[in-house]
Design a protein around this motif. Structure first.
Motif, PDB file in Angstrom:
ATOM      1  N   ILE A 249      12.004   3.769  -6.924  1.00 45.64           N
ATOM      2  CA  ILE A 249      11.335   2.597  -6.349  1.00 45.64           C
ATOM      3  C   ILE A 249      12.155   1.334  -6.571  1.00 45.64           C
ATOM      4  CG2 ILE A 249       9.303   1.099  -6.514  1.00 45.64           C
ATOM      5  CD1 ILE A 249       7.656   3.603  -7.159  1.00 45.64           C
ATOM      6  N   LEU A 250      12.496   1.063  -7.824  1.00 42.49           N
ATOM      7  CA  LEU A 250      13.120  -0.218  -8.149  1.00 42.49           C
ATOM      8  C   LEU A 250      14.577  -0.296  -7.716  1.00 42.49           C
ATOM      9  CD1 LEU A 250      11.627  -0.840 -11.708  1.00 42.49           C
ATOM     10  CD2 LEU A 250      10.746  -1.576  -9.483  1.00 42.49           C
ATOM     11  N   ALA A 251      15.345   0.770  -7.919  1.00 37.30           N
ATOM     12  CA  ALA A 251      16.772   0.724  -7.582  1.00 37.30           C
ATOM     13  C   ALA A 251      17.017   1.080  -6.124  1.00 37.30           C
ATOM     14  CB  ALA A 251      17.557   1.670  -8.494  1.00 37.30           C
ATOM     15  N   VAL A 252      16.501   2.235  -5.688  1.00 40.05           N
ATOM     16  CA  VAL A 252      16.801   2.705  -4.331  1.00 40.05           C
ATOM     17  C   VAL A 252      16.195   1.775  -3.285  1.00 40.05           C
ATOM     18  CG1 VAL A 252      16.567   4.596  -2.696  1.00 40.05           C
ATOM     19  CG2 VAL A 252      16.982   5.088  -5.114  1.00 40.05           C
ATOM     20  N   LEU A 253      14.885   1.539  -3.356  1.00 41.23           N
ATOM     21  CA  LEU A 253      14.262   0.656  -2.365  1.00 41.23           C
ATOM     22  C   LEU A 253      14.769  -0.777  -2.517  1.00 41.23           C
ATOM     23  CD1 LEU A 253      10.534   1.835  -2.118  1.00 41.23           C
ATOM     24  CD2 LEU A 253      12.485   2.388  -0.640  1.00 41.23           C
ATOM     25  N   GLY A 254      15.078  -1.188  -3.748  1.00 41.00           N
ATOM     26  CA  GLY A 254      15.601  -2.532  -3.955  1.00 41.00           C
ATOM     27  C   GLY A 254      16.933  -2.725  -3.256  1.00 41.00           C
ATOM     28  N   ILE A 255      17.837  -1.775  -3.420  1.00 41.56           N
ATOM     29  CA  ILE A 255      19.163  -1.873  -2.795  1.00 41.56           C
ATOM     30  C   ILE A 255      19.063  -1.763  -1.273  1.00 41.56           C
ATOM     31  CG2 ILE A 255      21.378  -0.685  -2.545  1.00 41.56           C
ATOM     32  CD1 ILE A 255      21.188  -0.025  -5.547  1.00 41.56           C
ATOM     33  N   VAL A 256      18.276  -0.793  -0.800  1.00 45.51           N
ATOM     34  CA  VAL A 256      18.128  -0.627   0.657  1.00 45.51           C
ATOM     35  C   VAL A 256      17.535  -1.879   1.281  1.00 45.51           C
ATOM     36  CG1 VAL A 256      16.924   0.643   2.473  1.00 45.51           C
ATOM     37  CG2 VAL A 256      17.955   1.892   0.566  1.00 45.51           C
ATOM     38  N   ALA A 257      16.522  -2.473   0.641  1.00 44.76           N
ATOM     39  CA  ALA A 257      15.883  -3.672   1.188  1.00 44.76           C
ATOM     40  C   ALA A 257      16.845  -4.852   1.226  1.00 44.76           C
ATOM     41  CB  ALA A 257      14.641  -4.029   0.367  1.00 44.76           C
ATOM     42  N   LEU A 258      17.765  -4.931   0.278  1.00 48.49           N
ATOM     43  CA  LEU A 258      18.761  -5.999   0.311  1.00 48.49           C
ATOM     44  C   LEU A 258      19.717  -5.821   1.490  1.00 48.49           C
ATOM     45  CD1 LEU A 258      19.813  -6.603  -3.420  1.00 48.49           C
ATOM     46  CD2 LEU A 258      18.413  -8.068  -1.950  1.00 48.49           C
ATOM     47  N   ILE A 259      19.992  -4.563   1.840  1.00 44.43           N
ATOM     48  CA  ILE A 259      20.891  -4.279   2.963  1.00 44.43           C
ATOM     49  C   ILE A 259      20.198  -4.538   4.292  1.00 44.43           C
ATOM     50  CG2 ILE A 259      22.198  -2.458   4.133  1.00 44.43           C
ATOM     51  CD1 ILE A 259      22.584  -1.164   1.373  1.00 44.43           C
ATOM     52  N   THR A 260      18.978  -4.000   4.416  1.00 48.01           N
ATOM     53  CA  THR A 260      18.203  -4.181   5.647  1.00 48.01           C
ATOM     54  C   THR A 260      16.723  -4.072   5.318  1.00 48.01           C
ATOM     55  OG1 THR A 260      17.755  -3.288   7.859  1.00 48.01           O
ATOM     56  CG2 THR A 260      18.423  -1.707   6.186  1.00 48.01           C
ATOM     57  N   PRO A 261      15.897  -5.021   5.768  1.00 43.62           N
ATOM     58  CA  PRO A 261      14.460  -4.977   5.468  1.00 43.62           C
ATOM     59  C   PRO A 261      13.829  -3.648   5.888  1.00 43.62           C
ATOM     60  CG  PRO A 261      15.052  -7.089   6.406  1.00 43.62           C
ATOM     61  CD  PRO A 261      16.268  -6.219   6.538  1.00 43.62           C
ATOM     62  N   ILE A 262      12.901  -3.162   5.061  1.00 39.00           N
ATOM     63  CA  ILE A 262      12.240  -1.882   5.309  1.00 39.00           C
ATOM     64  C   ILE A 262      10.877  -2.122   5.937  1.00 39.00           C
ATOM     65  CG2 ILE A 262      11.350   0.230   4.236  1.00 39.00           C
ATOM     66  CD1 ILE A 262      13.333  -0.300   1.920  1.00 39.00           C
ATOM     67  N   GLU A 263      10.695  -1.625   7.159  1.00 36.55           N
ATOM     68  CA  GLU A 263       9.401  -1.722   7.822  1.00 36.55           C
ATOM     69  C   GLU A 263       8.550  -0.513   7.453  1.00 36.55           C
ATOM     70  OE1 GLU A 263       8.449  -4.317   9.536  1.00 36.55           O
ATOM     71  OE2 GLU A 263      10.410  -5.303   9.395  1.00 36.55           O
ATOM     72  N   ILE A 264       7.303  -0.761   7.041  1.00 41.42           N
ATOM     73  CA  ILE A 264       6.397   0.310   6.640  1.00 41.42           C
ATOM     74  C   ILE A 264       5.316   0.463   7.698  1.00 41.42           C
ATOM     75  CG2 ILE A 264       4.909   1.227   4.823  1.00 41.42           C
ATOM     76  CD1 ILE A 264       6.238  -0.696   2.881  1.00 41.42           C
ATOM     77  N   ALA A 265       5.280   1.632   8.334  1.00 38.51           N
ATOM     78  CA  ALA A 265       4.267   1.880   9.365  1.00 38.51           C
ATOM     79  C   ALA A 265       2.879   1.895   8.743  1.00 38.51           C
ATOM     80  CB  ALA A 265       4.547   3.216  10.058  1.00 38.51           C
ATOM     81  N   SER A 266       1.864   1.535   9.539  1.00 34.05           N
ATOM     82  CA  SER A 266       0.489   1.498   9.034  1.00 34.05           C
ATOM     83  C   SER A 266       0.029   2.870   8.548  1.00 34.05           C
ATOM     84  CB  SER A 266      -0.457   0.980  10.118  1.00 34.05           C
ATOM     85  OG  SER A 266      -0.395   1.808  11.265  1.00 34.05           O
ATOM     86  N   SER A 267       0.475   3.928   9.239  1.00 37.35           N
ATOM     87  CA  SER A 267       0.096   5.281   8.817  1.00 37.35           C
ATOM     88  C   SER A 267       0.663   5.599   7.435  1.00 37.35           C
ATOM     89  CB  SER A 267       0.601   6.313   9.831  1.00 37.35           C
ATOM     90  OG  SER A 267       2.013   6.237   9.978  1.00 37.35           O
ATOM     91  N   THR A 268       1.887   5.114   7.158  1.00 38.90           N
ATOM     92  CA  THR A 268       2.499   5.327   5.845  1.00 38.90           C
ATOM     93  C   THR A 268       1.755   4.534   4.773  1.00 38.90           C
ATOM     94  OG1 THR A 268       4.659   5.629   6.893  1.00 38.90           O
ATOM     95  CG2 THR A 268       4.653   5.154   4.540  1.00 38.90           C
ATOM     96  N   LEU A 269       1.334   3.308   5.120  1.00 40.35           N
ATOM     97  CA  LEU A 269       0.588   2.483   4.175  1.00 40.35           C
ATOM     98  C   LEU A 269      -0.730   3.132   3.763  1.00 40.35           C
ATOM     99  CD1 LEU A 269       1.024  -1.206   5.435  1.00 40.35           C
ATOM    100  CD2 LEU A 269       1.771  -0.258   3.247  1.00 40.35           C
ATOM    101  N   TRP A 270      -1.330   3.881   4.682  1.00 44.83           N
ATOM    102  CA  TRP A 270      -2.649   4.460   4.411  1.00 44.83           C
ATOM    103  C   TRP A 270      -2.592   5.920   3.990  1.00 44.83           C
ATOM    104  CZ3 TRP A 270      -6.490   1.333   3.564  1.00 44.83           C
ATOM    105  CH2 TRP A 270      -6.487   0.071   4.153  1.00 44.83           C
ATOM    106  N   PHE A 271      -1.410   6.540   3.991  1.00 46.20           N
ATOM    107  CA  PHE A 271      -1.338   7.943   3.594  1.00 46.20           C
ATOM    108  C   PHE A 271      -0.317   8.163   2.475  1.00 46.20           C
ATOM    109  CE2 PHE A 271       0.411  12.329   4.303  1.00 46.20           C
ATOM    110  CZ  PHE A 271      -0.707  13.014   3.831  1.00 46.20           C
ATOM    111  N   GLU A 272       0.979   8.018   2.786  1.00 43.58           N
ATOM    112  CA  GLU A 272       2.002   8.358   1.800  1.00 43.58           C
ATOM    113  C   GLU A 272       2.004   7.419   0.589  1.00 43.58           C
ATOM    114  OE1 GLU A 272       3.167  10.278   5.560  1.00 43.58           O
ATOM    115  OE2 GLU A 272       2.725   8.182   5.062  1.00 43.58           O
ATOM    116  N   VAL A 273       1.889   6.097   0.826  1.00 44.88           N
ATOM    117  CA  VAL A 273       1.913   5.155  -0.289  1.00 44.88           C
ATOM    118  C   VAL A 273       0.728   5.384  -1.241  1.00 44.88           C
ATOM    119  CG1 VAL A 273       1.788   2.721  -0.944  1.00 44.88           C
ATOM    120  CG2 VAL A 273       3.275   3.424   0.942  1.00 44.88           C
ATOM    121  N   PRO A 274      -0.520   5.508  -0.726  1.00 45.96           N
ATOM    122  CA  PRO A 274      -1.628   5.821  -1.638  1.00 45.96           C
ATOM    123  C   PRO A 274      -1.447   7.145  -2.371  1.00 45.96           C
ATOM    124  CG  PRO A 274      -2.479   5.011   0.442  1.00 45.96           C
ATOM    125  CD  PRO A 274      -1.009   5.232   0.637  1.00 45.96           C
ATOM    126  N   LEU A 275      -0.846   8.142  -1.700  1.00 44.17           N
ATOM    127  CA  LEU A 275      -0.647   9.429  -2.355  1.00 44.17           C
ATOM    128  C   LEU A 275       0.326   9.316  -3.534  1.00 44.17           C
ATOM    129  CD1 LEU A 275      -0.558  12.264   0.332  1.00 44.17           C
ATOM    130  CD2 LEU A 275      -2.172  11.941  -1.538  1.00 44.17           C
TER     131      LEU A 275
END
Length: 314
Positions: A249-275
């Motif tokens: 979470i902190l390193a991988v998503l942090g580095i990727v987000a610095l390179i290019t913003p990460i868009e999170i689909a609504s379906s991901t927000l309500w399924f994968e992230v809660p899981l």
């Protein structure tokens, strides 16, 4: 000359072999480092091993985000964290019940839970931008500084085993680097083969990330934790997964987000992230109760991962 599905299958097989060999080297090298510098096994697991086994996620997520889409990277991280808990720790606990050290419960597990809370809080608006990425990396820096400070103020008890107190030896470094190289190559081969097969079947980028890439990049953790459990190094198995989930979470998503913003689909927000949050909370509850992951706990975790895969397929 092999081509198409046949070549993809060869890549998959080669990746599995390289991953297993790399895990053997990595666990052996990390064990020597722990003895040599007098660190606790849990601390080495949550730092050296966790960072090394997170390298495939970082590689896949960054390359995928730049060359394909951020869904690849996001799916790989979310799926990998779920696989680390449900599959990796589940299988390790089935092999041998895993004792949770006081060090892990007090220093490492709270940070894993905090990283998930931070992901949910900063991703609620559907975007993890460069500012959020910087926050992730700053928190990771604070976590690393805390671990170093804790290791210096609370060193491991004296150990009379051969190699204890010898410092950082060339053999240990070579074993760790060799294991890391094999893990990265094995993950790359496995991911390439799996992606080629699923892409030919018309599977979406997000589902590829959540399944083949997540499982493929979790194989280093699975191999390292399984080998650690077999050898009785249960603190390595726990520290490996806890640390890997933090770095994902902190390193991988942090580095990727610095390179290019990460868009999170609504379906991901309500399924994968809660899981991810549910799996993490359940794991913390199991760890807190009795300070041991039993074989029953392992069966529950593996069963939960199977249900997750079934929900994805439905």
């Amino acid at each position: 000359m092999l081509s198409g599905p046949a070549f993809a299958l060869v890549l998959l097989a080669a990746g599995i072999v390289a991953l297993y060999g790399g895990a053997e080297l990595l666990v052996a090298g990390a064990g020597r480092l722990a003895l040599g510098v007098g660190l606790r096994a849990a601390t080495v697991g949550v730092t050296v091993i966790a960072f090394a086994t997170t390298a495939p996620e970082l590689f896949v997520a960054t390359i995928g985000a730049v060359n394909v889409s951020t869904d690849i990277g996001l799916g790989a991280v979310l799926g990998s964290n779920i696989a680390n808990i449900g599959l990796v720790l589940g299988v390790a606990a089935l092999i041998k019940p895993l004792h949770i050290s006081q060090t892990a419960m007090r220093r490492h597990v709270p940070f894993m839970l905090f990283a998930v809370v931070l992901l949910v809080a900063l991703g609620m608006d559907g975007t993890i931008g460069r500012l959020e990425g910087a926050v992730f990396l700053l928190v990771l820096g604070g976590f690393t500084a805390y671990l170093i400070s804790s290791a210096n103020t609370n060193p491991a008890p004296a150990d009379d085993r051969p190699g204890a107190g010898d410092g950082i030896t060339l053999r240990a470094v070579v074993l760790v680097l060799g294991g890391l190289l094999a893990l990265v190559l094995g993950s790359r081969w496995l991911v390439s083969g799996g992606t080629a097969l699923l892409s030919a079947l018309g599977v979406s980028d997000l589902v590829i990330g959540l399944t083949v890439l997540a499982l493929g990049t979790s194989l280093p953790e699975l191999a390292a934790s399984a080998v650690g459990a077999v050898r009785g190094e249960t603190e390595f198995a726990i520290g490996n997964v806890v640390g890997s989930n933090i770095y994902n979470i902190l390193a991988v998503l942090g580095i990727v987000a610095l390179i290019t913003p990460i868009e999170i689909a609504s379906s991901t927000l309500w399924f994968e992230v809660p899981l991810v949050a549910v799996f993490t909370v359940v794991l913390v509850g199991m760890m807190a109760y009795g300070r041991t992951l039993t074989r029953f706990d392992g069966a529950v975790l593996v069963g939960g991962y199977v249900v997750f895969l079934a929900l994805l397929a439905s």
